[in-house]
Design a protein around this motif. Structure first.
Motif, PDB file in Angstrom:
ATOM      1  N   LEU C 110       0.761  -1.131   0.003  1.00 36.29           N
ATOM      2  CA  LEU C 110      -0.057   0.031   0.077  1.00 36.29           C
ATOM      3  C   LEU C 110       0.795   1.246   0.021  1.00 36.29           C
ATOM      4  O   LEU C 110       0.530   2.200  -0.763  1.00 36.29           O
ATOM      5  N   SER C 168       1.717  -6.214  -5.023  1.00 34.90           N
ATOM      6  CA  SER C 168       0.484  -5.481  -4.552  1.00 34.90           C
ATOM      7  C   SER C 168       0.623  -4.275  -5.232  1.00 34.90           C
ATOM      8  O   SER C 168      -0.457  -3.361  -5.166  1.00 34.90           O
ATOM      9  N   CYS C 172      -2.610  -1.404  -6.597  1.00 33.43           N
ATOM     10  CA  CYS C 172      -2.969  -0.495  -5.983  1.00 33.43           C
ATOM     11  C   CYS C 172      -2.732   1.278  -6.366  1.00 33.43           C
ATOM     12  O   CYS C 172      -3.531   2.061  -6.169  1.00 33.43           O
ATOM     13  N   ILE C 215      -9.038   2.175  -0.869  1.00 33.16           N
ATOM     14  CA  ILE C 215      -7.807   1.528  -0.439  1.00 33.16           C
ATOM     15  C   ILE C 215      -8.222   0.485   0.587  1.00 33.16           C
ATOM     16  O   ILE C 215      -7.585  -0.641   0.581  1.00 33.16           O
ATOM     17  N   ARG C 222      -6.632  -7.851  -0.522  1.00 32.80           N
ATOM     18  CA  ARG C 222      -5.120  -8.046  -0.788  1.00 32.80           C
ATOM     19  C   ARG C 222      -4.849  -8.986   0.327  1.00 32.80           C
ATOM     20  O   ARG C 222      -3.785  -9.698   0.030  1.00 32.80           O
ATOM     21  N   ASN C 298      -8.091  -5.967  -8.799  1.00 30.05           N
ATOM     22  CA  ASN C 298      -6.835  -5.969  -8.707  1.00 30.05           C
ATOM     23  C   ASN C 298      -6.010  -7.038  -9.738  1.00 30.05           C
ATOM     24  O   ASN C 298      -5.450  -7.675  -9.312  1.00 30.05           O
TER      25      ASN C 298
END
Lengths: 313, 512, 298
Positions: C110, C168, C172, C215, C222, C298
């Motif tokens: 993140l 990730s 993001c 988020i 996630r 994602n």
């Protein structure tokens, strides 16, 4: 449209050069020497030096990279360190298997996903909806190597309905289809779940949309309404999922091919990484990346065709 | 309405599946009839690297090579004596000269004559630096190979080389067809004198061999042999159960009970030559301290580890194993026995308490199992051990560079000769390559040298036994187990005989 | 001066968001699946925190003579593994490992993704460059990216965390960029810019808070992906080092004992499924509760 394709094509080339550089460097930085793998535990220091020289590994890394790149530009993907065979041949013999597997699992995913999604949307909050939503979520929660072993145990060993592994019969034969079923389910489950969720939510939106209400009010039979108007709209998210998921799917083939003994690009890739077979790693990674980008380009084009509102500035 | 559609779909699916099941059922029925096709499918977890004996050095490749090519000499799996195969007889006029008479009238599969020229060609290629044969060290002491007449070769060595015959019986020293090698790539299209002819290699998937109808000892009964690549052993076991493959080898201990429970499958085991050990980096503190190594030896319960192998391994303290030339029965229990109290005492006296060590292990085979058990046992006596695992390739590289503290490894002993074990692994000549422990002991080196240069086999045996004792005393290797080689095959497979090295030949195999 | 003028506006915001928080919670609690997921996650957290007090063996304590005891054995209610280690203890400590891996990799991912997304969305000049890098990362199948990173760094749990974190980032970054682009054009942001508020202030105080909903949903989902990916890497022998009680490694090790001791793979398998399922349903529920039209993959 044409300019979109041209621009994307140039982007693709830049992207591939970037990826080739990254992969090349990462393989050379990574510990592990291809020569000592070829030489095996018994090789002496001079054996290793000789092997290194024959592979061209004693040149500076950047020189090796430039050599490699100019080779690719001339259509030469190089030769495998391990087997000394042409990398292009190695990929071409395996690629059809991976493609069959990827397409078969996409088909499985679309059939299961769209059906479940539409039924859930039409019968919102019914037992079917609740259980299919739950199953869909469970579907993306199962480690797929575990699912694969469980399926083999049940359908191949216990029930003896389907073969355990291998993929060598052509996909259009009964044998070929039988060989594809379990791997396709294993690999397709995750995508099926995603498609189900996506198509359910778009279908819900579409059903609530004004024009459907109007159509209903005009007395068109409900089933006709759903199939004609709604389905076309529901296609859009499905296509998105295919595009986005294609990369994950190709990644998933790595594990699925391992479990089901399928001779595909995914397995070629892990074996090559483990053996530090640089030319093979390079070529397979480039292939996978190029495929991913191409599929997404196609998705964008289809998008633009289905829905004229979408524009690419 | 919707429900009906789903119902029909389900019925369709079931019908399809049922159709599949009935067809596979009939398949197995026809297979059960008396006329069994003379075909054999073997599953291997990785593909062959190449099919040329000169250019490869891995066990999967050897499995294929051993069916297609032949060596001058071979080791009888029963008596462990070396016998001529392509050779007829040999003489040693002086200690640096070997005159080998060849069998006459043998042809390679491409029609080329097998003769002294072919032998010379093969060994010249084998020793050619340009060709960079990975196993070139087998013939390192050879100075020249000369043709005396059509069926006699003379091998001259720079110094007396006792294990020459053992080296010549190594699969990698197989004789190749000079025509095939000059005109094509025997690494992908092998041509030898063996009972099976290469047919097809679908890389990463399978290799097919056909029977050699003109084989000089008479044609084999098997019509085709397929080596199928199945990366996951558990998948291979399932395929053995369903009959998709008929033959597996190197059974991991954890799969043994399942395989043994299959009614149509036979398991063959036999004490073998491979040895697996825990070794120390002799150039690092405190591993260069014999007291530390002794403490570890006392702390590791090898019996407990061997018990985990379900009979697929035996405990024996000797570095040279019971099936290897140079073994001495009295060495069996001459190592440092499992004794936790003694280990703790040494650790306390020498201030090793809380010593941090890293156990390096490759993530293949049983190495992780060894690491897990040893780690736990070392913790018990106050040594703070951690495990670091690596892929095989990285592991080989890291250990040959000496970047480790303690590690687990094995040695197949494919020539079953103790010199070929002690020299590459523990002789100071090979520090920086195959002597991964970086062990250097002059007395030991001298004995190993003698074992290699003496030609008299009995004298060689003595030297090896003495050298073995020294290395054991130094506790440079702690043998975890000596292998029991294994194979599992369908009951219809007859005549399969495992070699103690774990290799096998399919010439005498039939299916009934 | 500009910031003072904005005070009332800023003062109002938290109140508004608090009510949104309440609203979201209420919606979430109505969703039965999400509640189930929350309970599972809570249980996992409790297990992770209280691990030493609820087990009677350490997770790495071997007892070769008690190997492969089945479920319901005396002293080992979930049985033991092939080294005689207590399965319950390994399961409980494994909860710790999977939470730790999940949380750290998501937080690192993140951090990277948000930074890149904010920069790309806010500064048009950086957009092209950053999004090309993101595309580059995106074009690798995640597992392949992780394999390459681990080949480079070596096999260890920390490197798995790094690999999964990097994996990730692109997802993001895209989501954040998208939200930034839509927020940026809103009037109050334009107003603040014209009043001369610094970029950092605008980004942190006004744009970022507006991106929190996507988020949070992304992070929750996630977590599920991270836990699954760790187990996949362990299956390929690239994950946690033994004897670490990592669930994926436990499944992979247990698969060899499928016939003699199926509980060795079924127990951790169910644990992973439950936890991943929990994070997925909570993420799903959050998305519905926050904004049903939120649209991303994602």
């Amino acid at each position: 449209m044409v300019s979109l394709i041209v621009r994307r094509f140039f982007q693709l080339i830049l992207l591939l050069i970037g990826i080739s550089f990254l992969v090349f460097m990462s393989m050379h930085i990574a510990p592990g020497d291809p020569a000592s793998i070829i030489g095996g535990p018994t090789a002496s220091a001079s054996d290793l030096e000789a092997i290194r020289e024959s592979l061209g590994l004693n040149k500076p890394v950047l020189v090796q990279y430039v050599d490699y790149l100019s080779g690719i530009l001339q259509g030469d993907l190089g030769y495998s360190f391990q087997t000394n065979q042409s990398v292009a041949d190695a990929i071409m013999t395996r690629f059809p298997n991976t493609l069959n597997l990827a397409i078969a699992s996409m088909i499985v995913a679309i059939i299961i996903g769209v059906t479940a999604g539409i039924i859930s949307a039409v019968k919102q909050n019914s037992w079917f909806d609740v259980s299919s939503t739950t199953i869909a979520l469970a579907g993306i929660s199962i480690p797929n190597f575990w699912l694969g072993t469980m399926l083999i145990l049940l359908f191949s060993v216990t029930l003896q309905w389907l073969p355990v592994g291998g993929l060598n019969a052509p996909f259009y034969t009964v044998e070929g289809i039988k060989q594809l079923i379990l791997p396709a389910i294993t690999l397709g489950t995750g995508s099926a779940a995603m498609i189900a969720r996506m198509s359910r939510s778009t279908m819900l939106e579409v059903i609530r949309a004004d024009y459907i209400r109007t159509a209903k009010a005009k007395g068109v039979r409900q089933r006709g309404v759903i199939w004609i108007h709604a389905l076309r709209n529901a296609m859009i998210p499905v296509i998105t999922v295919i595009g986005v998921n294609f990369g994950a799917l190709l990644g998933g083939t790595i594990i699925t091919e391992q479990v089901f003994a399928i001779n595909g690009v995914g397995r070629l890739m892990i074996d090559a990484i483990a053996a530090r077979d640089f030319p093979v790693v390079q070529a397979t990674v480039l292939l996978v990346a190029a495929l991913f980008v191409l599929v997404n380009l196609i998705v964008d084009i289809i998008y633009a065709l289905i829905d004229p509102r979408i524009s690419y500035d | 309405m919707k429900k009906k559609i789903t119902f029909y779909l389900l019925v369709l699916l079931l019908a399809f599946v049922a159709g599949c099941s009935s067809s596979s059922g009939s398949d197995s029925e026809s297979a059960g009839a008396s006329n069994v096709p003379q075909e054999l499918t073997y599953a291997t977890t990785s593909d062959a690297v190449g099919l040329s004996p000169i250019d490869t050095n891995d066990s999967v490749s050897s499995n294929v090579i051993a069916q297609v090519y032949e060596t001058l000499f071979t080791r009888n799996p029963e008596t462990m004596e070396i016998e001529p195969l392509l050779a007829e007889s040999y003489e040693t006029p002086d200690e640096n000269t070997w005159e080998i008479k060849l069998k006459e009238g043998i042809k390679f599969q491409d029609g080329t004559d097998f003769n002294a020229e072919a032998v010379k060609y093969t060994f010249d290629q084998f020793m050619d630096e340009e060709r960079a044969a990975p196993r070139a060290s087998l013939l390192a002491p050879v100075e020249s190979v000369e043709v005396k007449d059509e069926y006699t070769v003379v091998i001259k060595t720079t110094e007396p080389y006792g294990p020459l015959l053992a080296a010549l019986s190594h699969t990698n020293a197989s004789i190749v067809s000079p025509t095939a090698d000059k005109e094509g790539d025997i690494n992908s299209e092998p041509v030898g004198t063996g009972p099976f002819v290469f047919e097809e290699w679908a890389e990463g998937d399978h290799i097919t061999l056909m029977k050699n109808e003109d084989y000089w000892q008479g044609e084999p009964s098997l019509e085709t042999v397929t080596l199928k690549v199945v990366p996951e052993y558990s998948t291979a076991v399932s395929m053995l159960e369903t009959g998709e493959v008929q033959f597996l080898d190197k059974i991991p201990a954890e799969h043994l009970s399942r395989i043994e429970s299959m009614s149509d499958v036979e398991v063959q085991t036999k004490p073998g030559t491979p040895v697996y050990y825990l070794g120390f980096n002799m150039e690092k503190e405190p591993f260069n301290d014999p007291e530390f190594r002794k403490a570890v030896a006392y702390a590791v319960d090898r019996q407990a580890y061997v018990d985990q192998l379900n009979g697929l391994g035996v405990k024996n303290d000797s570095i040279i194993g019971p099936k290897v030339f140079g073994y001495d029965e009295s060495a069996k229990d001459a190592g440092y026995p499992y004794d936790v109290e003694k280990a703790k005492q040494i650790i306390e006296e020498n201030g090793f308490t809380g010593q941090k060590v890293t156990l390096l292990a490759s993530n293949s085979g049983s190495y992780m199992k060894m690491a897990e058990i040893v780690q736990s046992q070392l913790t018990e006596v106050g040594i703070d051990a951690e495990i670091e695992s690596m892929e095989w390739g990285t592991f080989l590289d890291t250990t040959s560079e000496g970047n480790f503290e303690m590690t687990f490894m094995g040695w197949t002993n494919s020539t079953a000769d103790g010199s070929e074990l002690l020299y590459p692994n523990l002789h100071s000549d090979n520090i920086g390559s195959s002597n991964r422990m970086r062990y250097s002991n002059e007395e030991f080196d001298a004995l190993v040298d003698e074992s290699r240069t003496l030609v008299d086999q009995e004298a060689r045996q003595k030297k090896l036994q003495e050298a073995n004792k020294i290395a054991m005393e130094d506790a440079v290797w702690i043998p975890m187990n000596h292998d029991v080689v294994s194979a599992a095959y369908d009951k219809s497979v007859k005549g399969l005989e495992l070699d103690p090295t774990g290799e096998w030949k399919l010439y005498n195999v039939t299916r009934e | 001066m500009a910031s003072e003028a904005l005070q009332p506006n800023v003062g109002k915001k938290p109140k508004k968001r608090e009510s949104q928080l309440l609203q979201t919670t209420r919606k979430l609690l109505k969703n039965k699946l999400a509640v189930f997921g929350l309970i599972v996650i809570l249980l996992q957290m409790i297990m992770a925190v209280t691990a030493p007090w609820i087990v009677s063996y350490t997770p790495i304590e071997q007892s070769l003579s008690d190997a492969e005891l089945g479920i319901g054995s005396e002293g080992h209610w979930l049985g033991t593994d092939n080294y005689g280690r207590d399965m319950w203890s390994r399961l409980v400590y494994g909860a710790r490992v999977s939470l730790l891996v999940g949380v750290t990799s998501v937080v690192i991912g993140l951090a990277g993704g948000i930074t890149l997304g904010l920069l790309a969305g806010y500064y048009k000049k950086l957009d092209g460059l950053i999004m090309r890098i993101v595309d580059l990362l995106f074009a690798f199948p995640g597992i392949l990216l992780a394999m390459l990173i681990i080949a480079m760094l070596g096999t260890s749990l920390i490197n798995v965390v790094i690999a999964i974190s990097i994996w990730s980032i692109p997802g993001c970054a895209r989501i954040v960029r998208g939200s930034v682009l839509s927020v940026k054009k809103q009037e109050y942001v334009l107003a603040m810019r014209s009043m001369g508020a610094s970029d950092i202030r605008i980004i942190l105080k006004h744009i970022l808070p507006n991106c929190t909903a996507p988020i949070i949903v992304f992070a929750t989902m996630r977590m599920a992906t991270s836990i699954l990916s760790t187990s996949a890497l362990s299956f390929l022998g690239l994950g946690a080092q033994p004897p670490t009680p990592e669930w994926g490694a436990m499944i992979a090790a247990g698969q060899d004992f499928m016939w003699s001791s199926p509980h060795m793979t079924i127990v951790p398998g169910i644990a992973i499924m439950l936890v991943v399922f929990a994070f997925n349903v909570v993420g799903d529920g959050l998305r519905d509760a926050l904004d049903p039209n939120m649209d991303f993959n994602n």
